[in-house]
Design an enzyme around this catalytic site. Structure first.
Site, mmCIF file in Angstrom:
data_model
loop_
_atom_site.group_PDB
_atom_site.id
_atom_site.type_symbol
_atom_site.label_atom_id
_atom_site.label_comp_id
_atom_site.label_asym_id
_atom_site.label_seq_id
_atom_site.Cartn_x
_atom_site.Cartn_y
_atom_site.Cartn_z
ATOM 1 N N ASN A 1 1.869 -6.974 4.999
ATOM 2 C CA ASN A 1 3.223 -6.891 4.440
ATOM 3 C C ASN A 1 4.144 -6.062 5.324
ATOM 4 O O ASN A 1 5.342 -6.313 5.407
ATOM 5 C CB ASN A 1 3.171 -6.259 3.047
ATOM 6 C CG ASN A 1 2.747 -7.262 2.003
ATOM 7 O OD1 ASN A 1 3.493 -8.171 1.685
ATOM 8 N ND2 ASN A 1 1.533 -7.121 1.511
ATOM 9 N N HIS B 1 -1.316 1.871 11.874
ATOM 10 C CA HIS B 1 -0.197 1.007 12.256
ATOM 11 C C HIS B 1 0.556 1.681 13.400
ATOM 12 O O HIS B 1 0.967 2.835 13.284
ATOM 13 C CB HIS B 1 0.793 0.827 11.106
ATOM 14 C CG HIS B 1 0.216 0.142 9.912
ATOM 15 N ND1 HIS B 1 -0.284 -1.141 9.952
ATOM 16 C CD2 HIS B 1 0.072 0.556 8.637
ATOM 17 C CE1 HIS B 1 -0.708 -1.480 8.742
ATOM 18 N NE2 HIS B 1 -0.505 -0.469 7.939
#
Ligand SMILES: NC(=O)c1ccc[n+]([C@@H]2O[C@H](COP(=O)([O-])OP(=O)(O)OC[C@H]3O[C@@H](n4cnc5c(N)ncnc54)[C@H](O)[C@@H]3O)[C@@H](O)[C@H]2O)c1
Length: 269
Positions: A190, A220
């Site tokens: 997402n 990330h």
């Protein structure tokens, strides 16, 4: 008091329900909850004191000022459309479900004068990306590393028959744009959708997904280059206990978005 409805009583929905009841109890009331799995809804209902009401999603939308979608990529678009069409605000967690239809959804929000919120999730740097977008952005790249278990049922992994069992070292699973990433890994990535909406769009946002055995965190890395210069961010996220795909920071980021809605002082871009 803002009347809040939560659709999806899983890892994120549950924590947001507690936040409405405790942290934001002076500004928000939890009007009700909804879930396609009635057992999930009943479990949350049992755990919340005082008891919260369960409604079908459509009825809950009618009753609320702010709807929180924490359900699934497949539900996000329809829920956003129904909520905005009734002039109510909506917070979307399954951002991948909006990708490709964002023009229509953004227009609905504008026409009905209501707000659409996308929390930053487990990434860091949305603030810088938005600022960079006031000038020219040349490149946005996201590299995501997660333990292999979280990828096992991903459509891309199944389609390409990728064996994730007994991985000894990290393995590059996917490299492409955010549209393809969301299609192939709807439950994992997402953040690539959020990054796309905040930056240069899904077709131009580059994504790499890597399975990393023996790692306990979801990592990330965001790299942005533009006329302003460049920045690089890296977050090392503990997965939530209930759902290893969902980072603890993503849940906190949703709570922080609720706080941002309420506060008169908004810090950061
Ligand atoms: N934006 C982000 O950074 C970010 C981060 C993590 C997770 N997510 C997404 O947020 C969503 C919720 O995550 P989670 O960890 O709470 O998941 P979860 O699996 O723990 O909970 C999801 C809940 O939604 C329910 N549900 C599924 N489809 C539904 C529908 N159509 N209508 C009503 N209820 C439905 C399920 O029964 C379940 O109870 C997922 O789509 C996930 O991919 C987004």
């Amino acid at each position: 008091m803002i009347k809040v409805g939560i659709i999806g009583c899983g890892t994120i929905g549950r924590e947001l329900a507690y936040a409405c009841r405790k942290r934001f109890s002076e500004e928000m009331t939890l009007e009700g909850i909804a879930d396609s799995d009635i057992h999930r809804a009943k479990k949350l209902q049992k755990d919340l004191k005082p008891k919260v009401k369960i409604f079908p999603a459509d009825e809950l939308i009618q009753r609320c000022d702010l709807v929180i979608e924490a359900a699934s990529k497949h539900a996000a678009y329809e829920l956003a459309k129904k909520t905005l069409s009734q002039g109510k605000d909506v917070m979307i967690m399954s951002v991948g479900g909006i990708l490709g239809k964002e023009k229509e959804i953004f227009k609905l929000a504008k026409t009905h004068r209501c707000c659409l919120y996308f929390p930053s999730g487990g990434i860091v740097g949305i603030d810088g990306l938005k600022a960079a977008g006031m000038g020219k952005i040349h490149r946005v790249t996201l590299t995501t590393r997660k333990p292999p278990q979280g990828f096992e049922d991903a459509p891309y992994v199944v389609k390409h028959n990728i064996n994730l069992k007994n991985l000894k070292q990290e393995k590059l699973l996917f490299e492409g744009n955010a549209t393809e990433a969301v299609r192939g890994f709807p439950k994992n990535i997402n953040v690539s959708a959020t990054l796309s909406l905040a930056g240069i769009g899904a077709k131009k946002t580059r994504v790499r997904i890597i399975a990393t055995p023996h790692m306990l965190v979801n990592v990330h890395e965001v790299y942005v280059i533009g006329d302003f210069g460049s920045f690089y961010t890296r977050s090392e996220n503990f997965p939530s206990e209930q759902n290893p795909r969902t980072s603890r920071l993503a849940i906190l980021s949703a709570v922080a978005t609720l706080e941002r809605i309420l506060k008169n002082v908004k810090i950061g871009t």
